[in-house]
Scaffold this motif. Sequence first.
Motif, PDB file in Angstrom:
ATOM      1  N   GLY A  56       0.786  -1.230   0.000  1.00 38.32           N
ATOM      2  CA  GLY A  56       0.000   0.000   0.000  1.00 38.32           C
ATOM      3  C   GLY A  56       0.815   1.275   0.000  1.00 38.32           C
ATOM      4  O   GLY A  56       0.256   2.365   0.035  1.00 38.32           O
ATOM      5  N   GLN A  57       2.131   1.153  -0.068  1.00 42.86           N
ATOM      6  CA  GLN A  57       2.984   2.346  -0.183  1.00 42.86           C
ATOM      7  C   GLN A  57       2.871   2.887  -1.606  1.00 42.86           C
ATOM      8  O   GLN A  57       2.939   2.130  -2.568  1.00 42.86           O
ATOM      9  N   VAL A  58       2.716   4.201  -1.731  1.00 42.84           N
ATOM     10  CA  VAL A  58       2.562   4.825  -3.038  1.00 42.84           C
ATOM     11  C   VAL A  58       3.687   5.831  -3.245  1.00 42.84           C
ATOM     12  O   VAL A  58       3.974   6.642  -2.364  1.00 42.84           O
ATOM     13  N   GLY A  59       4.308   5.756  -4.396  1.00 42.71           N
ATOM     14  CA  GLY A  59       5.332   6.714  -4.793  1.00 42.71           C
ATOM     15  C   GLY A  59       4.805   7.530  -5.961  1.00 42.71           C
ATOM     16  O   GLY A  59       4.264   6.971  -6.911  1.00 42.71           O
ATOM     17  N   ILE A  60       4.936   8.828  -5.865  1.00 37.84           N
ATOM     18  CA  ILE A  60       4.467   9.736  -6.910  1.00 37.84           C
ATOM     19  C   ILE A  60       5.658  10.548  -7.416  1.00 37.84           C
ATOM     20  O   ILE A  60       6.417  11.091  -6.620  1.00 37.84           O
ATOM     21  N   ARG A  61       5.812  10.624  -8.732  1.00 40.81           N
ATOM     22  CA  ARG A  61       6.777  11.543  -9.348  1.00 40.81           C
ATOM     23  C   ARG A  61       5.945  12.609 -10.042  1.00 40.81           C
ATOM     24  O   ARG A  61       5.055  12.296 -10.821  1.00 40.81           O
ATOM     25  N   MET A  62       6.227  13.853  -9.717  1.00 45.87           N
ATOM     26  CA  MET A  62       5.444  14.945 -10.295  1.00 45.87           C
ATOM     27  C   MET A  62       6.336  16.131 -10.603  1.00 45.87           C
ATOM     28  O   MET A  62       7.481  16.187 -10.162  1.00 45.87           O
ATOM     29  N   SER A  90      -1.063   2.870   2.604  1.00 45.16           N
ATOM     30  CA  SER A  90      -0.421   2.842   3.927  1.00 45.16           C
ATOM     31  C   SER A  90       0.586   3.973   4.094  1.00 45.16           C
ATOM     32  O   SER A  90       0.972   4.301   5.213  1.00 45.16           O
ATOM     33  N   GLY A  91       1.015   4.574   3.005  1.00 44.88           N
ATOM     34  CA  GLY A  91       1.955   5.684   3.058  1.00 44.88           C
ATOM     35  C   GLY A  91       2.183   6.210   1.657  1.00 44.88           C
ATOM     36  O   GLY A  91       1.873   5.549   0.672  1.00 44.88           O
ATOM     37  N   ALA A  92       2.707   7.431   1.582  1.00 43.89           N
ATOM     38  CA  ALA A  92       2.945   8.038   0.280  1.00 43.89           C
ATOM     39  C   ALA A  92       4.181   8.923   0.341  1.00 43.89           C
ATOM     40  O   ALA A  92       4.446   9.548   1.367  1.00 43.89           O
ATOM     41  N   THR A  93       4.924   8.907  -0.746  1.00 47.12           N
ATOM     42  CA  THR A  93       6.050   9.819  -0.899  1.00 47.12           C
ATOM     43  C   THR A  93       5.913  10.493  -2.255  1.00 47.12           C
ATOM     44  O   THR A  93       5.452   9.884  -3.218  1.00 47.12           O
ATOM     45  N   VAL A  94       6.313  11.755  -2.301  1.00 42.95           N
ATOM     46  CA  VAL A  94       6.222  12.532  -3.530  1.00 42.95           C
ATOM     47  C   VAL A  94       7.604  13.057  -3.872  1.00 42.95           C
ATOM     48  O   VAL A  94       8.273  13.656  -3.034  1.00 42.95           O
ATOM     49  N   GLU A  95       8.011  12.802  -5.102  1.00 40.12           N
ATOM     50  CA  GLU A  95       9.284  13.309  -5.604  1.00 40.12           C
ATOM     51  C   GLU A  95       8.985  14.379  -6.651  1.00 40.12           C
ATOM     52  O   GLU A  95       8.274  14.123  -7.618  1.00 40.12           O
ATOM     53  N   LEU A  96       9.517  15.559  -6.447  1.00 42.60           N
ATOM     54  CA  LEU A  96       9.354  16.652  -7.397  1.00 42.60           C
ATOM     55  C   LEU A  96      10.510  16.597  -8.390  1.00 42.60           C
ATOM     56  O   LEU A  96      11.676  16.585  -7.993  1.00 42.60           O
ATOM     57  N   VAL A  97      10.182  16.507  -9.676  1.00 45.55           N
ATOM     58  CA  VAL A  97      11.199  16.398 -10.723  1.00 45.55           C
ATOM     59  C   VAL A  97      10.978  17.495 -11.761  1.00 45.55           C
ATOM     60  O   VAL A  97       9.880  18.027 -11.889  1.00 45.55           O
TER      61      VAL A  97
END
Length: 118
Positions: A56-62, A90-97
Amino acid sequence: MTAPDASAADNPSAAAGHADLETRIVDALRTVQDPEIPVNIYDLGLIYDREIAGDGQVGIRMTLTAPACPVAGTMPGMVEEAVRGVEGVSGATVELVWDPPWSMERMSEEARLELGLL
């Protein structure tokens, strides 16, 4: 591109659950509005990639419309909060690119219609 884990690929009900979670995440991303353009960040094409792990961990690249965007310091946190609120996450991380740079071609047809660009 989001890829389900191997267990989802081997299990049709797990794959359906993954697709449902993906839909709910996209719906949550559509609740986050760009403060300068009256369109949500998903339809603006600011979301480059979503990855959902089996736990349920979600990684977002935006990205943002410009590196000097005044919300560069706060927008990733807003996106993270929206995604964390989705049932099954269950958790999320966002990477700004910044590569590739955002362009209007990344906008959805709906966003272009809304802004009168079609």
